[in-house]
Design a protein around this motif. Structure first.
Motif, PDB file in Angstrom:
ATOM      1  N   ARG A 223       0.833  -1.217   0.000  1.00  0.00           N
ATOM      2  CA  ARG A 223       0.000   0.000   0.000  1.00  0.00           C
ATOM      3  C   ARG A 223       0.858   1.253   0.000  1.00  0.00           C
ATOM      4  O   ARG A 223       0.530   2.246  -0.660  1.00  0.00           O
ATOM      5  CB  ARG A 223      -0.918  -0.019   1.230  1.00  0.00           C
ATOM      6  N   THR A 417      -5.199  -1.867   1.476  1.00  0.00           N
ATOM      7  CA  THR A 417      -4.361  -1.422   0.356  1.00  0.00           C
ATOM      8  C   THR A 417      -5.224  -0.869  -0.778  1.00  0.00           C
ATOM      9  O   THR A 417      -4.943   0.194  -1.345  1.00  0.00           O
ATOM     10  CB  THR A 417      -3.505  -2.593  -0.159  1.00  0.00           C
ATOM     11  N   THR A 421      -5.346   3.101  -1.791  1.00  0.00           N
ATOM     12  CA  THR A 421      -4.972   3.518  -3.151  1.00  0.00           C
ATOM     13  C   THR A 421      -6.050   4.397  -3.768  1.00  0.00           C
ATOM     14  O   THR A 421      -5.761   5.434  -4.382  1.00  0.00           O
ATOM     15  CB  THR A 421      -4.728   2.270  -4.023  1.00  0.00           C
ATOM     16  N   HIS A 425      -5.710   8.507  -4.653  1.00  0.00           N
ATOM     17  CA  HIS A 425      -5.969   9.017  -6.006  1.00  0.00           C
ATOM     18  C   HIS A 425      -7.080  10.080  -5.972  1.00  0.00           C
ATOM     19  O   HIS A 425      -6.968  11.130  -6.622  1.00  0.00           O
ATOM     20  CB  HIS A 425      -6.371   7.865  -6.923  1.00  0.00           C
TER      21      HIS A 425
END
Length: 495
Positions: A223, A417, A421, A425
Motif C-alpha cells: 500500500r 491497500t 490507493t 488518487h
C-alpha cells in the motif's frame, strides 16, 4: 480414550465459561477499532502501524491456531485453555500500560498467541461436552452467537470506554474479561479425556507462521511502497519458499500439523475454504465501518459504538435462527442464502455518501449483514468439525479458527491497500471526506463481490452430503442465567 469430562456434571456452567472465553477472544478483535485514532495519537503510530495494531493480533492468532489446537490435543485441552487465558490477560494488561508503538504492537501479537491457545481448546472442550446430536447443535448456536456478539459488541464497548475513560481501557477491559473467564473455567471445566500421543510439529509450525507473516507484511507494505517494491516482492518470494518447505516437512513428519485423516470426509476442507472467504471480509467490516462513522459522518466513539448495536443484535438473531431455517429449506440453501444476504448488505454499504447519515446509509445494511453473518458462521463451524475423530477435535477447532483469522488478516491487508490507493488518487482532486468515502465504498463493494462468489462456491461444495443443522438454541441470555444442565439450549464470527 479417557473418561469423559467431569464437567458433564454441570455442562451449562462449563459452556458458559467456555463461551465467555470465546467472547473475550472475539472482543479483542474489534474493541480497539473505534479507539484507533486516539491510540494512534497516544503512542505515535504511522499509517502502516495503525493497521498492524489490528493485524498483529489477527496474524498471530491465525498463524498459531493450528499449533494451539495440536498442543491442546497433546498437552490437555483444559491446561492449554487456562494457560492461554493467563497469557492473554497479561498481554492485554501490558498493551493498556505501554506508551510505545513498538511495545503496543508486540503486546497485541502476544494477545494473539494467547488467543491461539484459547479458541481451539475451548471449542474442543465444547465438542467433548456435547456429543453429536441436538445438544451439540444448541451449543454451536450459542458459540456462533457469542462469537458474533463479541466482534460487534467490541465496537460498542470500545467506543464507550474510549470516550469515558480513554483508549487504554479498551485493553484493560479485555484483561478483566480474560481473568474472569480464567476463574470461571478453572472452577467449572475439567479435562475432556486422556491426552493424545504424538510429537509436536515444530518445523511445520514455524514454516506456516513465517509464511503467513511474510504474506501479510508484503500486502500491507504494498500500500505504501507499491507492488513492484523489492521488499514487497521479496516478502512474497519468501512466503512461497516457506509454503513449499511446509509441504515437504508435513509429508515427512510422523505427526504432521495437518494430518490427512482430518480431511477424510471432504466436509472439513469445504467448511474451512468457505470460512476463510467469509473471514476475509468479516474483520475488514469492523475496521472500515467505524472509521467511516468517525472520519466521514463525524460521530464520536460512543455514538459509533452504539451504531453497532443493530448489527450485533441481528447477528445473535441469525445465530439463533440458523438451525430452524436449515431444517425448513435445507442446509445448502441456508448457507448460500446467508452469504448472499450479507453480500447484499455490503453492496448497500458500497453506496455510502460523504454527506450521508447513519439511518439512511448504515442501519439497513448493518441488519442484513448481521443476519447473514450469524447464520453463515454457525453453519460453517458445524460443517468444519463434522465427522472429526475425538483425538483431532482440538486440531479441527484450531483449523476452522485459523482459516477465519488468516482469511481476515489477508483480507484486511488487501482491502486496506485497495481502499488506501483509491483514497490517495481521489484526494488529489476531491475534498478529504469524499476521498475517504471513495476508498470505503470500494472496500465494501469488493467485499460484496467476494461473498457473492463464496455463495456460488458454497452451493457447489455443500451438496456433497448435507451440512449439519444444529438444533434450535434458546436465547443467549438464558445460557448465562441458567447455569443448569441444559444451559446449552440457551458467532467466527465468523469471526
Amino acid at each position: 480414550m479417557g473418561k469423559r469430562s467431569g464437567a458433564t456434571k454441570s455442562p451449562g456452567a462449563a459452556l458458559a465459561a467456555l463461551a465467555g472465553a470465546q467472547f473475550t477472544v472475539m472482543l479483542a478483535t474489534s474493541i480497539v477499532n473505534v479507539a484507533l485514532p486516539r491510540i494512534r495519537a497516544g503512542v505515535g503510530l504511522s499509517d502502516s502501524g495503525t493497521t498492524w495494531v489490528i493485524n498483529a493480533y489477527g496474524l498471530a492468532f491465525g498463524a498459531l491456531l493450528l499449533a494451539g489446537g495440536r498442543a491442546a490435543d497433546l498437552l490437555g485441552r483444559r491446561t492449554v485453555l487456562l494457560t492461554g487465558l493467563a497469557l492473554f490477560g497479561a498481554a492485554s494488561l501490558a498493551a493498556g500500560l505501554t506508551s510505545s508503538a513498538t511495545a503496543l504492537i508486540a503486546a497485541r501479537a502476544v494477545q494473539g498467541l494467547g488467543a491461539a491457545a484459547i479458541a481451539p481448546a475451548a471449542l474442543a472442550l465444547v465438542m467433548a461436552l456435547f456429543p453429536p446430536g441436538p445438544g451439540r447443535g444448541r451449543a454451536l448456536g450459542v458459540w456462533g452467537a457469542v462469537s458474533g456478539a463479541g466482534a460487534a459488541g467490541g465496537v460498542l464497548l470500545g467506543g464507550a470506554l474510549t470516550q469515558a475513560l480513554g483508549w487504554r481501557w479498551t485493553f484493560h477491559a479485555v484483561a478483566i474479561g480474560a481473568f474472569l473467564a480464567l476463574a470461571a473455567a478453572a472452577r467449572s471445566v475439567t479435562e475432556s479425556g486422556a491426552r493424545e500421543r504424538g510429537r509436536f510439529d515444530l518445523l511445520g509450525t514455524a514454516a506456516v507462521t513465517l509464511a503467513l507473516t511474510s504474506s501479510v507484511w508484503g500486502l500491507t507494505t504494498a500500500r505504501r511502497s507499491g507492488w513492484t517494491d523489492a521488499r514487497v516482492l521479496g516478502a512474497f518470494a519468501l512466503a512461497s519458499v516457506l509454503t513449499v518447505a511446509l509441504v515437504a516437512v508435513e509429508r515427512r513428519h510422523p505427526d504432521p500439523l495437518l494430518p490427512p485423516r482430518l480431511f477424510a470426509t471432504g466436509r472439513v476442507a469445504a467448511g474451512n475454504v468457505l470460512m476463510a472467504l467469509l473471514g476475509s471480509v468479516w474483520i475488514a467490516l469492523f475496521f472500515f465501518l467505524p472509521l467511516y462513522q468517525q472520519q466521514v459522518l463525524g460521530s464520536g466513539p460512543l455514538l459509533t459504538g452504539l451504531g453497532q448495536l443493530p448489527l450485533a443484535a441481528a447477528n445473535m438473531l441469525g445465530s439463533t435462527l440458523a438451525p430452524r431455517v436449515s431444517r425448513r429449506i435445507g442446509a445448502t440453501a441456508t448457507v448460500t442464502g446467508a452469504l448472499l444476504t450479507e453480500a447484499a448488505g455490503l453492496l448497500w454499504l458500497s453506496r455510502l455518501g460523504a454527506h450521508g447519515g447513519y439511518v439512511a446509509d448504515v442501519l439497513g445494511p448493518s441488519v442484513l449483514i448481521g443476519l447473514g453473518l450469524g447464520v453463515a458462521f454457525v453453519q460453517l463451524t458445524a460443517l468444519s468439525v463434522e465427522g472429526v475423530a475425538r483425538q483431532d477435535s482440538g486440531l479441527a477447532g484450531g483449523l476452522v479458527n485459523t482459516t477465519r483469522q488468516v482469511g481476515g488478516a489477508i483480507g484486511l491487508a488487501v482491502l486496506t491497500t485497495l481502499a488506501g490507493t483509491v483514497t490517495a488518487h481521489a484526494a488529489a482532486h476531491r475534498p478529504l471526506p469524499d476521498a475517504l468515502t471513495a476508498g470505503y465504498r470500494t472496500a465494501f463493494g469488493a467485499s460484496a463481490a467476494v461473498l457473492a462468489a463464496t455463495a456460488l462456491l458454497a452451493a457447489v461444495l455443500t451438496r456433497c452430503g448435507s451440512v449439519p443443522a444444529p438444533a434450535k438454541p434458546a436465547p443467549v441470555g438464558a445460557t448465562a442465567a441458567a447455569g443448569a444442565t441444559d444451559a446449552a439450549a440457551a458467532t467466527v464470527r465468523a469471526r
